[in-house]
Design a protein around this motif. Structure first.
Motif, PDB file in Angstrom:
ATOM      1  N   HIS A  77       0.832  -1.204   0.000  1.00 19.25           N
ATOM      2  CA  HIS A  77       0.000   0.000   0.000  1.00 19.25           C
ATOM      3  C   HIS A  77       0.870   1.259   0.000  1.00 19.25           C
ATOM      4  O   HIS A  77       1.906   1.294   0.667  1.00 19.25           O
ATOM      5  N   HIS A 111       1.345  -1.485  -5.297  1.00 21.22           N
ATOM      6  CA  HIS A 111      -0.106  -1.494  -5.126  1.00 21.22           C
ATOM      7  C   HIS A 111      -0.884  -2.024  -6.334  1.00 21.22           C
ATOM      8  O   HIS A 111      -0.860  -3.221  -6.615  1.00 21.22           O
ATOM      9  N   ASP A 115      -2.223  -5.675  -8.259  1.00 20.15           N
ATOM     10  CA  ASP A 115      -3.632  -6.032  -8.445  1.00 20.15           C
ATOM     11  C   ASP A 115      -3.918  -6.374  -9.900  1.00 20.15           C
ATOM     12  O   ASP A 115      -4.672  -7.304 -10.194  1.00 20.15           O
ATOM     13  N   GLY A 202      -8.400  -6.644  -1.633  1.00 20.69           N
ATOM     14  CA  GLY A 202      -8.603  -5.353  -0.974  1.00 20.69           C
ATOM     15  C   GLY A 202     -10.073  -5.021  -0.836  1.00 20.69           C
ATOM     16  O   GLY A 202     -10.846  -5.761  -0.241  1.00 20.69           O
ATOM     17  N   HIS A 241      -9.435  -6.283   4.692  1.00 22.49           N
ATOM     18  CA  HIS A 241      -8.750  -5.753   3.511  1.00 22.49           C
ATOM     19  C   HIS A 241      -7.382  -6.383   3.246  1.00 22.49           C
ATOM     20  O   HIS A 241      -7.148  -7.007   2.220  1.00 22.49           O
ATOM     21  N   SER A 242      -6.457  -6.220   4.188  1.00 18.09           N
ATOM     22  CA  SER A 242      -5.080  -6.633   3.906  1.00 18.09           C
ATOM     23  C   SER A 242      -4.878  -8.141   3.956  1.00 18.09           C
ATOM     24  O   SER A 242      -3.883  -8.652   3.449  1.00 18.09           O
ATOM     25  N   GLU A 245      -4.325  -9.775   0.703  1.00 22.12           N
ATOM     26  CA  GLU A 245      -3.088  -9.401   0.002  1.00 22.12           C
ATOM     27  C   GLU A 245      -1.829  -9.986   0.638  1.00 22.12           C
ATOM     28  O   GLU A 245      -0.848 -10.272  -0.045  1.00 22.12           O
TER      29      GLU A 245
END
Length: 279
Positions: A77, A111, A115, A202, A241-242, A245
Motif C-alpha cells: 500500500h 499497489h 492487483d 482489498g 482488507h489486507s 493481500e
C-alpha cells in the motif's frame, strides 16, 4: 544504499509488476522515498540489497526495517498517498518517514500494479479459492487496454457447482486464516451451490459494481453493498482488507530472490498485520 542498488531493486520489482499497470487516476505507486546516496560514498557493505516486504508501512514495520538493516522496503500500500505540505514528528506516518530517510531506507510501493498483473494477487486469490476444482473460464473484470490478461478483479466460472462451505475452506487454507466473514444469499445455507465467483483483492465494491455472480470474494465491502448482493441472490466472503493481500508476499519474495543478485536478502515483515483481529 547507492543509487545503482536502488535502481537494481526497483527494476526487479517492476519486471513482475510494471508501473504502467497501476491505476494512475487515483493510486500513488513507484519509488515514494529515495534515500539513496552517491556511488562515491558507498562501501562494499552498503551494496548488499536487503529488502523488507510488507503490506502496510506502520511504525512497527519501520523500526523492524531499521533493526534488520534493510535498505529498501517494498510496501504494497502507498506509504504516501495525499500531498504533504509539511513534515514533522507529530504525525505517525511523517515520523516514520523522517526515521527511514535518516537510516538510508528507501520505499517502493507497487499497489495496483500487483492487483492488475497477470499472475498477480487477484489470480492468486482465484487459484486459492478454486483449488481442486476445475474452472471453465477466468476473465478480468476491468481489462487493461494494452496488456492481455491484466486488469482489476477476476470472475471465474466453475465447471461443476461447488458447495459454499468447500470454497470457504479453500480460502482459509490459501490465506492462512482461521476465521473469515460470510454473508449468505437470501434464503440460502452454507452448503448452497456456487458456479460463478467474482474476486477482488482489498476493497471490491467499485470493481464489483454491475457484476452478477453467485459469490463475491474480497477483503471488504460496505454495509449497503453487502446487503445489495445478498438481496439479489449472491453470497459474500470477506476477510478484512489486507488479509486478501498478505499471503501473496510469499510469491513476491520468491520472485525477487530469483531476480536480484546473489547474496541479496528479501524478508517478509514479522510486524505487518491486519489492524483487525477476531477475539
Amino acid at each position: 544504499m547507492s543509487k545503482n542498488v536502488v535502481k537494481t531493486a526497483v527494476n526487479a520489482i517492476q519486471k513482475f509488476y510494471p508501473i504502467k499497470l497501476a491505476d494512475k487516476t487515483w493510486d500513488n505507486t513507484g519509488l515514494l522515498v529515495d534515500a539513496s546516496h552517491d556511488e562515491q560514498s558507498s562501501s562494499a557493505a552498503d551494496e548488499k540489497i536487503r529488502v523488507l516486504l510488507t503490506i502496510d508501512l506502520t511504525q512497527d514495520v519501520a523500526n523492524e526495517a531499521i533493526q534488520n538493516k534493510s535498505n529498501l522496503i517494498m510496501a504494497y500500500h502507498p506509504f504516501i498517498f495525499k500531498g504533504l505540505k509539511s513534515i514533522g514528528q507529530s504525525d505517525p506516518q511523517q515520523k516514520s518517514l523522517v526515521k527511514l530517510i535518516r537510516n538510508g531506507i528507501s520505499v517502493y510501493c507497487p499497489h495496483t500494479a500487483v492487483d492488475s498483473a497477470k499472475g498477480g494477487v487477484n489470480d492468486f486469490l482465484a487459484d486459492g479459492i478454486s483449488k481442486g476444482i476445475k474452472e471453465d473460464s477466468r476473465e478480468v473484470v476491468e481489462k487493461d487496454k494494452e496488456e492481455e490478461g491484466c486488469g482489476m478483479g477476476r470472475i471465474i466460472q466453475l465447471s461443476k457447482p461447488t458447495p459454499l462451505s468447500k470454497l470457504v475452506d479453500n480460502v482459509k487454507v490459501s490465506l492462512g486464516l482461521s476465521h473469515l466473514q460470510v454473508a449468505l444469499a437470501r434464503g440460502e445455507n452454507k452448503e448452497h451451490l456456487i458456479s460463478s465467483i467474482a474476486i477482488c483483492a482489498g476493497s471490491g465494491g467499485g470493481v464489483f459494481r454491475g457484476l452478477k455472480a453467485d459469490l463475491f470474494y474480497t477483503g471488504e465491502l460496505s454495509h449497503h453493498e453487502a446487503l445489495y448482493f445478498n438481496e439479489t441472490g449472491s453470497s459474500i466472503i470477506v476477510c478484512n482488507h489486507s488479509n486478501t493481500e498478505r499471503a501473496f508476499l510469499n510469491t513476491i519474495q520468491e520472485q525477487l530472490i530469483e531476480e536480484l543478485p546473489e547474496g541479496s536478502e528479501v524478508k517478509i515483515s514479522e510486524k505487518d498485520k491486519d489492524p483487525f483481529q477476531t477475539w
